[in-house]
Design a protein around this motif. Structure first.
Motif, PDB file in Angstrom:
ATOM      1  N   THR A  10     -19.879   3.595  16.142  1.00 46.82           N
ATOM      2  CA  THR A  10     -19.427   2.449  16.936  1.00 46.82           C
ATOM      3  C   THR A  10     -20.608   1.639  17.447  1.00 46.82           C
ATOM      4  N   ALA A  11     -21.662   2.338  17.902  1.00 46.01           N
ATOM      5  CA  ALA A  11     -22.861   1.647  18.384  1.00 46.01           C
ATOM      6  C   ALA A  11     -23.494   0.820  17.271  1.00 46.01           C
ATOM      7  N   ALA A  12     -23.548   1.391  16.073  1.00 40.94           N
ATOM      8  CA  ALA A  12     -24.127   0.666  14.940  1.00 40.94           C
ATOM      9  C   ALA A  12     -23.314  -0.584  14.620  1.00 40.94           C
ATOM     10  N   SER A  13     -21.993  -0.460  14.717  1.00 44.49           N
ATOM     11  CA  SER A  13     -21.127  -1.605  14.453  1.00 44.49           C
ATOM     12  C   SER A  13     -21.353  -2.707  15.485  1.00 44.49           C
ATOM     13  N   TYR A  14     -21.435  -2.322  16.746  1.00 44.18           N
ATOM     14  CA  TYR A  14     -21.691  -3.308  17.804  1.00 44.18           C
ATOM     15  C   TYR A  14     -23.069  -3.944  17.644  1.00 44.18           C
ATOM     16  N   ALA A  15     -24.066  -3.130  17.301  1.00 43.25           N
ATOM     17  CA  ALA A  15     -25.418  -3.667  17.120  1.00 43.25           C
ATOM     18  C   ALA A  15     -25.448  -4.667  15.975  1.00 43.25           C
ATOM     19  N   ARG A  16     -24.715  -4.341  14.902  1.00 45.03           N
ATOM     20  CA  ARG A  16     -24.700  -5.221  13.731  1.00 45.03           C
ATOM     21  C   ARG A  16     -24.105  -6.582  14.078  1.00 45.03           C
ATOM     22  N   THR A  17     -23.155  -6.612  15.006  1.00 46.98           N
ATOM     23  CA  THR A  17     -22.522  -7.879  15.389  1.00 46.98           C
ATOM     24  C   THR A  17     -23.165  -8.502  16.625  1.00 46.98           C
ATOM     25  N   GLY A  18     -24.254  -7.884  17.132  1.00 44.82           N
ATOM     26  CA  GLY A  18     -24.984  -8.454  18.256  1.00 44.82           C
ATOM     27  C   GLY A  18     -24.403  -8.183  19.623  1.00 44.82           C
ATOM     28  N   ASP A 156      -3.853  15.320   5.101  1.00 45.23           N
ATOM     29  CA  ASP A 156      -3.393  14.625   6.301  1.00 45.23           C
ATOM     30  C   ASP A 156      -4.122  13.295   6.499  1.00 45.23           C
ATOM     31  N   VAL A 157      -5.304  13.151   5.886  1.00 40.72           N
ATOM     32  CA  VAL A 157      -6.040  11.884   5.944  1.00 40.72           C
ATOM     33  C   VAL A 157      -5.669  11.005   4.759  1.00 40.72           C
ATOM     34  N   ALA A 158      -5.639  11.607   3.585  1.00 38.04           N
ATOM     35  CA  ALA A 158      -5.374  10.849   2.354  1.00 38.04           C
ATOM     36  C   ALA A 158      -4.031  10.138   2.382  1.00 38.04           C
ATOM     37  N   GLU A 159      -3.082  10.663   3.135  1.00 39.78           N
ATOM     38  CA  GLU A 159      -1.742  10.080   3.161  1.00 39.78           C
ATOM     39  C   GLU A 159      -1.554   9.028   4.239  1.00 39.78           C
ATOM     40  N   THR A 160      -2.557   8.835   5.095  1.00 44.25           N
ATOM     41  CA  THR A 160      -2.411   7.838   6.160  1.00 44.25           C
ATOM     42  C   THR A 160      -2.495   6.425   5.586  1.00 44.25           C
ATOM     43  N   SER A 161      -1.785   5.504   6.204  1.00 44.54           N
ATOM     44  CA  SER A 161      -1.760   4.127   5.713  1.00 44.54           C
ATOM     45  C   SER A 161      -3.139   3.479   5.833  1.00 44.54           C
ATOM     46  N   GLU A 162      -3.891   3.826   6.881  1.00 47.17           N
ATOM     47  CA  GLU A 162      -5.210   3.220   7.077  1.00 47.17           C
ATOM     48  C   GLU A 162      -6.169   3.620   5.961  1.00 47.17           C
ATOM     49  N   PHE A 163      -6.208   4.909   5.652  1.00 41.21           N
ATOM     50  CA  PHE A 163      -7.113   5.370   4.597  1.00 41.21           C
ATOM     51  C   PHE A 163      -6.694   4.792   3.253  1.00 41.21           C
ATOM     52  N   ARG A 164      -5.420   4.791   2.974  1.00 42.73           N
ATOM     53  CA  ARG A 164      -4.943   4.267   1.690  1.00 42.73           C
ATOM     54  C   ARG A 164      -5.263   2.782   1.563  1.00 42.73           C
ATOM     55  N   ARG A 165      -5.094   2.027   2.632  1.00 42.63           N
ATOM     56  CA  ARG A 165      -5.379   0.589   2.579  1.00 42.63           C
ATOM     57  C   ARG A 165      -6.845   0.346   2.264  1.00 42.63           C
ATOM     58  N   LEU A 166      -7.721   1.101   2.912  1.00 44.47           N
ATOM     59  CA  LEU A 166      -9.153   0.889   2.724  1.00 44.47           C
ATOM     60  C   LEU A 166      -9.649   1.395   1.377  1.00 44.47           C
ATOM     61  N   ILE A 167      -9.304   2.621   1.028  1.00 45.94           N
ATOM     62  CA  ILE A 167      -9.839   3.194  -0.206  1.00 45.94           C
ATOM     63  C   ILE A 167      -9.225   2.523  -1.433  1.00 45.94           C
ATOM     64  N   GLN A 197     -17.903  -5.383   0.830  1.00 51.24           N
ATOM     65  CA  GLN A 197     -18.768  -5.073   1.970  1.00 51.24           C
ATOM     66  C   GLN A 197     -17.936  -4.794   3.210  1.00 51.24           C
ATOM     67  N   SER A 198     -16.862  -5.539   3.375  1.00 53.62           N
ATOM     68  CA  SER A 198     -15.966  -5.312   4.509  1.00 53.62           C
ATOM     69  C   SER A 198     -15.281  -3.954   4.404  1.00 53.62           C
ATOM     70  N   TYR A 199     -14.784  -3.635   3.214  1.00 55.74           N
ATOM     71  CA  TYR A 199     -14.157  -2.332   3.010  1.00 55.74           C
ATOM     72  C   TYR A 199     -15.142  -1.200   3.279  1.00 55.74           C
ATOM     73  N   ALA A 200     -16.371  -1.343   2.785  1.00 53.22           N
ATOM     74  CA  ALA A 200     -17.376  -0.290   2.964  1.00 53.22           C
ATOM     75  C   ALA A 200     -17.694  -0.093   4.440  1.00 53.22           C
ATOM     76  N   GLN A 201     -17.821  -1.180   5.181  1.00 51.18           N
ATOM     77  CA  GLN A 201     -18.112  -1.079   6.611  1.00 51.18           C
ATOM     78  C   GLN A 201     -16.959  -0.429   7.363  1.00 51.18           C
ATOM     79  N   LEU A 202     -15.731  -0.789   7.017  1.00 53.47           N
ATOM     80  CA  LEU A 202     -14.574  -0.218   7.696  1.00 53.47           C
ATOM     81  C   LEU A 202     -14.399   1.258   7.357  1.00 53.47           C
ATOM     82  N   LEU A 203     -14.635   1.621   6.113  1.00 55.86           N
ATOM     83  CA  LEU A 203     -14.571   3.037   5.735  1.00 55.86           C
ATOM     84  C   LEU A 203     -15.603   3.842   6.512  1.00 55.86           C
TER      85      LEU A 203
END
Length: 208
Positions: A10-18, A156-167, A197-203
């Motif tokens: 989370t810190a890295a994400s915040y730092a990347r966006t300033g 339990d992760v592979a079946e979640t909608s969030e993981f499926r959307r991203l991967i 790049q967006s998918y990679a960052q979100l994953l």
């Protein structure tokens, strides 16, 4: 380590966006938990060897301090670099200790994404068949990494909608960027590169 790694991502994400203030809050939380870890973790015992664990905790604490100082000085690039080094050292410790899971796999897709970014960007600036082939090969290597991570995900992760959307979205876009390169469509290559790049960052943010 799980809450600490979440703080670092989370810190890295915040730092990347300033967003320095929020990045500092995450670093402060990680530092507090790190001190507890260094105090209460036994110096030996499987799966970590005493020497490897002691070295990791010592250097990790130093890097957290360096990241905090960089943020205090407004240097988000240096802070991001220290956070990346700390995260990398954790995954290296796990690998040396025979541990591996989805988080390790997701962390390892970054070099493949960087290689694809360089190839696709250069193709956009200098369109030529050879550059297209480099983009296609890099996209294929990145897609292989994504498929590997998909295989490593627990049910339990592979079946979640969030993981499926991203991967699934990343896998699909890595196929489409190859098609765009084969067709000689530079703007479309760029569009899919931004998507990837967006998918990679979100994953990484969610599962790394």
């Amino acid at each position: 380590m799980e809450p600490i790694m979440a703080n670092l991502r989370t810190a890295a994400s915040y730092a990347r966006t300033g967003n320095i203030a929020l990045a500092q809050m995450e670093i402060e939380e990680a530092t507090a938990t790190w001190k507890q870890l260094a105090t209460h973790t036994p110096p030996s015992g499987p799966p970590y060897t005493p020497v490897a664990l002691t070295e990791f905790l010592g250097r990790g604490g130093e890097r957290l301090g360096a990241a905090a100082r960089a943020l205090d000085g407004g240097d988000v690039v240096a802070a991001g670099r220290e956070l990346l080094l700390l995260r990398r050292s954790f995954h290296e410790l796990r690998r040396r200790s025979g541990l591996y899971d989805l988080a390790d796999c997701v962390f390892e897709i970054a070099p493949a994404m960087d290689k694809l970014r360089v190839a696709a960007t250069y193709y956009g600036e200098h369109p030529a068949p050879a550059r297209a082939e480099e983009t296609i090969a890099s996209a294929s290597a990145f897609r292989d990494r994504l498929q590997r991570c998909n295989d490593w995900a627990r049910a339990d992760v592979a079946e979640t909608s969030e993981f499926r959307r991203l991967i699934d979205g990343a896998i699909a876009s890595s196929t489409e960027i190859s098609h765009a390169a084969m067709a000689g469509d530079g703007p479309l290559v760029h569009r899919y590169l931004i998507e990837l790049q967006s998918y990679a960052q979100l994953l990484d943010f969610r599962f790394g």
